[in-house]
Design a protein around this motif. Structure first.
Motif, short mmCIF file in Angstrom:
data_model
loop_
_atom_site.label_atom_id
_atom_site.label_comp_id
_atom_site.label_asym_id
_atom_site.label_seq_id
_atom_site.Cartn_x
_atom_site.Cartn_y
_atom_site.Cartn_z
N TRP A 1 8.57 -6.91 -8.13
CA TRP A 1 7.85 -8.19 -7.90
C TRP A 1 6.79 -8.02 -6.81
O TRP A 1 5.65 -8.49 -6.99
CB TRP A 1 8.87 -9.26 -7.50
N LEU A 2 7.14 -7.35 -5.72
CA LEU A 2 6.17 -7.16 -4.65
C LEU A 2 4.96 -6.36 -5.12
O LEU A 2 3.81 -6.69 -4.80
CB LEU A 2 6.83 -6.45 -3.46
N GLN A 3 5.22 -5.30 -5.87
CA GLN A 3 4.09 -4.48 -6.35
C GLN A 3 3.17 -5.30 -7.26
O GLN A 3 1.95 -5.17 -7.18
CB GLN A 3 4.62 -3.25 -7.08
N GLU A 4 3.75 -6.13 -8.09
CA GLU A 4 2.95 -6.97 -8.98
C GLU A 4 2.11 -7.97 -8.19
O GLU A 4 0.91 -8.15 -8.45
CB GLU A 4 3.86 -7.73 -9.94
N LYS A 5 2.72 -8.60 -7.18
CA LYS A 5 1.99 -9.63 -6.44
C LYS A 5 0.94 -9.06 -5.50
O LYS A 5 -0.09 -9.71 -5.25
CB LYS A 5 2.99 -10.47 -5.62
N LEU A 6 1.15 -7.85 -4.99
CA LEU A 6 0.21 -7.30 -4.02
C LEU A 6 -0.77 -6.32 -4.61
O LEU A 6 -1.67 -5.84 -3.92
CB LEU A 6 0.98 -6.60 -2.87
#
Length: 407
Positions: free
Chosen positions: A399-404
């Motif tokens: 999720w973090l990789q997708e959002k950032l």
């Protein structure tokens, strides 16, 4: 999934077992300790003594060979885990006064592990009030490449080794930096410096962000913040007032830590301090069985230095009102709407401490948001998925990789 019949001991044992996936435990060591404890008779004393002895053994060289650096490093990491297990129940043991010494043993094992990492984490003391915050800044390598960075926030009774399991290893595997720290009410600040929790966690996180933003190896536009266990309350509170956080993860979402206490405990608190403490000392304490008394000592100590010091002397704290009001003040129901960055709220099947609160937080968020429940179907049930930290980290970091990725 039952290691111990008592759910409190069982939960902690499962955390140690699950940490094996990241090298912060060993299945055989944990199950052997579990068997020894059950054979001796489960108690705070047998649990503390068994895991402390296991930590002591791992801090010595293994038999039959000269240990290499990696062997020494991961033995120290596992020792930190086992000392942390012992520390959790020491106040109910025969030697509650050894709490600070036991914390320092675990901290020594953690520091030894860190020094043997390649590269070793950058350590610093970041100004905060009268007591600086110790930090450990992990990097995939020692280049000056600007990288996404995650600030990992522990809960009310975790140790640094838990942050390895719930974020550091996963971050490094993905080429991210990771910052571990002790805040008020945690680790060194609690057990040594005697600083309790603050309801204003932004005053803790903002100095961390300042420090990171000044580094040449941090992409200051890609700083994420996670909060594990009760830090699912602390991290959102900080993010509501620290706009430089690019993404937030609450693991789980916690609006009101006070609601995590049983109703019969919450009912003791009245608007009047004297009345509250009279009820506590005259009606409640005399009826508390030893296991329940030990649990209360443990749960209250991060919010009251007098309570912690009395517990170390084998006594029950006499002022219930003051720490109860502090815990009550951690309620962030009315500030969640200030959060602007993308937020992931985790929940768990059979969440035993904050049931219902993750969904309530998600519903109150007005920022871009996602809700994920980790389930029994894959062994990820219970608070913080103690048996499935790898699944946990996969969900969080995907999720973090997708959002950032586009920040």
């Amino acid at each position: 999934m039952t290691l111990f019949k008592d759910p409190g001991f069982n939960f902690n044992g499962l955390l140690a077992l699950g940490a094996s996936g990241y090298g912060a435990g060993e299945v055989g060591e944990v199950l052997t300790a579990v068997n020894a404890i059950n054979k001796a008779g489960l108690s705070a004393q047998t649990y503390t003594e068994t895991f402390k002895n296991l930590g002591d053994q791992l801090m010595e060289a293994p038999q039959g060979s000269k240990p290499g650096t990696e062997t020494t490093r991961f033995r120290a990491l596992r020792a930190a885990q086992y000392y942390g297990q012992a520390l959790f129940f020491v106040l109910g043991s025969d030697d509650p006064g050894s709490e600070e010494q036991l914390y320092k043993a675990g901290r020594g094992a953690w520091d030894k592990f860190c020094k043997l990492c390649d590269p070793a984490p950058v350590t610093a003391n970041i100004p905060y009030g009268k007591t600086p915050l110790p930090v450990w800044f992990f990097r995939p390598d020692d280049s000056v490449e600007r990288r996404p960075t995650v600030i990992l926030t522990n809960g009310s009774d975790g140790q640094n080794v838990d942050m390895w399991t719930y974020g550091v290893a996963a971050a490094l595997e993905r080429g991210w930096n990771a910052l571990v720290y002790d805040g008020p009410g945690q680790g060194q600040l609690l057990y040594v410096n005697q600083v309790v929790f603050t309801p204003h966690w932004e005053t803790v996180v903002t100095p961390l962000v300042n420090w990171l933003a000044a580094r040449s190896d941090v992409d200051s536009g890609k700083i994420a913040l996670t909060g594990l266990s009760m830090a699912g309350n602390l991290a959102p509170r900080a993010a509501a007032f620290e706009s430089r956080i690019a993404a937030l993860v609450a693991m789980p979402g916690v609006l009101a830590p006070w609601l995590g206490f049983p109703p019969e405990v919450r009912e003791i608190l009245t608007p009047d301090k004297e009345e509250t403490n009279n009820i506590w000392n005259k009606e409640v304490v005399p009826e508390l069985p030893p296991p329940a008394a030990a649990t209360m000592k443990k749960r209250i100590e991060p919010f009251s230095v007098p309570a912690m010091l009395e517990a170390r002397e084998g006594k029950m704290f006499s002022d219930f009102y003051t720490p109860a009001k502090l815990i009550e003040s951690l309620d962030i129901t009315n500030v969640v709407g200030r959060i602007k960055m993308p937020t992931l709220v985790l929940d768990y099947d059979y969440e035993q401490f904050y049931p219902g609160q993750p969904r309530q937080m998600f519903d109150k968020l007005t920022a871009p948001k996602d809700y994920v429940k980790l389930t029994t179907a894959t062994g990820a049930q219970l608070h913080c998925s103690p048996m499935a930290p790898q699944q946990h980290c996969e969900v969080v970091f995907d999720w973090l990789q997708e959002k950032l990725s586009g920040s």
